[in-house]
Design an enzyme around this catalytic site. Structure first.
Site, PDB file in Angstrom:
ATOM      1  N   CYS A 199       0.824  -1.215   0.000  1.00 29.00           N
ATOM      2  CA  CYS A 199       0.000   0.000   0.000  1.00 29.00           C
ATOM      3  C   CYS A 199       0.854   1.259   0.000  1.00 29.00           C
ATOM      4  CB  CYS A 199      -0.939  -0.001   1.195  1.00 29.00           C
ATOM      5  SG  CYS A 199      -0.104  -0.096   2.796  1.00 29.00           S
ATOM      6  N   HIS A 203      18.881  -0.442  -0.035  1.00 26.44           N
ATOM      7  CA  HIS A 203      17.469  -0.069   0.041  1.00 26.44           C
ATOM      8  C   HIS A 203      16.605  -1.284   0.360  1.00 26.44           C
ATOM      9  CE1 HIS A 203      13.783   2.178  -0.928  1.00 26.44           C
ATOM     10  NE2 HIS A 203      13.381   1.047  -1.494  1.00 26.44           N
TER      11      HIS A 203
END
Length: 477
Positions: A71, A120
């Protein structure tokens, strides 16, 4: 942001020569770079991660791809030996797959390569890059993304190693730090408090009063903890039905059924935005009478408050408002902040390990070529001595083949390990070039590009090895 230290090499899986340097590439958007309106449009779950990665992989030169979609983020990971082409393909794919104009994406998209991409992903898996730092769902979502790509054979040696390493990072952070303990959002804090009161939430019933976003999120957290029944009650039935559908597996009820819904529930989440309390002490007392002492947990996350504070005085009624929950959140955020440094240290350590593996892959073309060269010489010599070996029994000939192969392995073991252990890509290049010249490794490729007659002449030339000169018998001189 390209990093030299992030070089790998393509592996076809068919025994082919390693010929090209591979790069890791990440292209994506997240809650840090894009508004919710755009993130809603870039949702790969709508059609399925497997569908997305199956369409993406053939567009890349290397065919290695993983699609991570939550999301709060949509990220494409790729391994390619054509970094510029891959970068363009990833952005184009996002645009075309979702029907979003490319110009609307460019200012929100981030691109990371090689070790920056590794760092990351490791931070994402650890929960350090989440909107709610330390939230536990993200590691499962990373695993889901990898599994979807693996199921359609879209991952190769680079992304396979990368994602499995990220799983280890996430596990280490959760077991070696307290980053994942305690609630850090209002909705998550509400679910945590409910667990403290009821213990296991499995089989419990939740009523959400109001169809707003905060109530929905809290109900979703409850449902993820095993709550069995969720009922949405709103003054507007269509809003209740829409929210119930968004939660999944929830029911909608009209406003007139509110008291009946409350009487049958274990947990009440109220977030209507009404100007005055809708759940008065008298109303809650009426709800509690037929319950015969069964506890009722009420979370009032509305401003102004939906529940009269006096309702919390009723026996077996546990009332918390948004300020109470914010205090829980603040306490846990403060506790987690001391764990963030520890988590970042784990990430840095694991990034360095992975970077070493990437650097070692930079030497693979030379290592493979060197081994092929030695193996060619070994076989050439065995062929040259065929007329002598033919007299040996099959077992003896097999033993000779095994011994010569082991000799080659032992000769190459140390230089292979030393070359792969070099930390600097420039040094790897210098050593690789020296080895290529010393052992004429380039001649194999030249021979492969020559005409059939020329290639055969070179192979014959390579097989001509002068025997050792035997010392003359000096007796009698």
């Amino acid at each position: 942001m390209t990093s030299k230290s992030g070089l790998g090499t393509r592996d076809s899986g068919l025994g082919a020569r390693y010929t090209a340097a591979m790069h890791l590439l990440l292209v994506g958007i997240s809650h840090k770079t894009a508004p919710v309106e755009l993130r809603e449009r870039i949702d790969f779950h709508t059609r399925g991660l497997d569908v997305a990665v199956r369409e993406l992989a053939p567009r890349l030169a290397a065919g290695e791809a993983v699609v991570l979609s939550t999301c709060n983020r949509a990220e494409l990971y790729a391994a390619s030996d054509q970094i510029d082409r891959a970068r363009n393909e990833l952005v184009t794919f996002i645009s075309e797959y979702h029907g979003v104009d490319r110009t609307a994406l460019t200012s929100h998209v981030y691109e990371l390569t090689d070790v920056d991409a590794v760092r990351h992903l490791f931070r994402v898996a650890a929960g350090l890059d989440s909107l709610v730092v330390g939230e536990p769902q993200i590691l499962g979502q990373v695993k889901e993304a990898y599994a979807a790509a693996a199921d359609v054979r879209a991952v190769g040696p680079v992304l396979n190693r990368l994602f499995h390493s990220s799983f280890g990072v996430g596990k280490r952070v959760r077991t070696e730090t307290g980053l994942g303990s305690g609630a850090v959002s209002v909705s998550f804090a509400a679910a945590s408090l409910a667990r403290k009161i009821f213990g296991d939430l499995k089989g419990r019933s939740v009523v959400v009063v109001g169809a707003g976003e905060m109530g929905k999120l809290t109900a979703m957290h409850m449902k993820s903890q095993g709550v069995q029944h969720v009922t949405i009650v709103s003054r507007t039935m269509s809003h209740a039905a829409r929210t119930a559908e968004a939660i999944g597996g929830a029911n909608a009820a009209p406003w007139d059924d509110l008291d009946a819904a409350l009487a049958g529930s274990d947990i009440v989440i109220s977030a209507t935005g009404a100007a005055a309390p809708i759940l008065t002490k008298a109303r809650i007392e009426g709800v509690m009478r037929p319950r015969r002492g069964r506890a009722l947990f009420i979370i009032d996350i509305a401003l102004p408050r939906d529940v009269e504070p006096a309702a919390g005085e009723i026996e077996q009624v546990f009332l918390y408002n948004i300020d109470d929950l914010q205090a829980v959140v603040a306490e846990n955020v403060a506790r987690r902040s001391s764990e963030i440094a520890r988590a970042e240290a784990i990430v840095a350590e694991e990034v360095e390990k992975f970077a070493g593996w990437l650097r070692s892959r930079g030497a693979i073309p030379t290592v493979v070529a060197l081994r092929q060269r030695f193996e060619a010489i070994r076989r050439s010599e065995l062929e040259r001595l065929e007329f002598k070996l033919s007299a040996l029994p099959p077992e003896a000939r097999s033993r000779v083949d095994e011994i010569t192969r082991l000799i080659v392995e032992k000769l190459l073991h140390t230089p292979t390990e030393q070359l792969k252990a070099l930390g600097d890509p420039d040094t790897v290049g210098t050593y690789s070039e020296a080895i290529t010249r010393l052992f004429a490794l380039g001649e194999d490729r030249d021979a492969g590009s020559a005409s059939p007659g020329e290639g055969e002449d070179r192979r014959r030339e390579n097989r001509r090895v002068e025997p050792f000169a035997r010392p003359k018998n000096r007796t009698g001189n």
